[in-house]
Design a protein around this motif. Sequence first.
Motif: not given
Lengths: 140, 146
Positions: A103-111, A113-114, A117-123, B89-96
Amino acid sequence: MTDFSFINAFSGGVMIGFAVILMWLFLGRITGISGIIGGIVMPEKGQVSWRVIFVLSLVTGGAIYPFLWGRDLAVTLDYSWPVYLVAGLLVGVGTRMGSGCTSGHGICGLARLSNRSIVATVTFIATAALTHTVFSLITA
Amino acid sequence: MESTDKGIPFSNLIIIIASGILFGLGLSVSEMVNPARVLGFLNILGPWDPTLIFVMGGALTVAVPGFQYARLMHKPVLGMSFSMPGKKDLDKKLILGAVLFGIGWGLAGICPGPSLVALNAFDGRIVLFVVALLAGLLFHDKVLSS
């Protein structure tokens, strides 16, 4: 492809979209469920009651659904309890470390355009698909 | 949102309750509350269930214009300021963190929002997941990052 309902999926999504927009436009709050429950177990002064009320309302939404839509709330669990214990711990640690969930990354963050959040959601989607695929193969 | 000792203003309360109920109904209507649906989406080699894509599509159809419109506002309608997430910033904590969350989500097909709504199914395994989720949140702050 399995059976699915485009109308149910899309209209349910629209409802979630309106839910997060209400919180942002009116209160300036990101509707990230991991962050909201994190703020209940690790309380900040004056920021607990709204989170508790939100969670109770969220659960209530699921409780009234069968009466409003005339359908059962299906929750199909395929595994035994240790899987849910391990999964819950990983989801808790991971969402806290990564500052958000679906919800936080996948919806709010994408909306918003963070980038984060884009990197987190894909990951997390890629990791989850890989995990499910490997787990299905070894438990088959 | 500013909370005072007098409690949450009635107008704010209405928004919180409406949003929570709408969110819970949305997860129910879209069947994202059902882990089998989510695992069907993650099942990229077998029979695939596209539901999750359309749920995110529906949510973003509303949320993208909503969040972009908010950029024109100086403050939220009922609040003093937008609580914008601070990290840029994109950091290791975000990815891990996203990887660990992805492993847990991929194992059970349950993420935080749906886990709470699925408590309505009265299955002990959902209760166990939610307790473990809360323990995981605490463990991160009290043990890992202290």
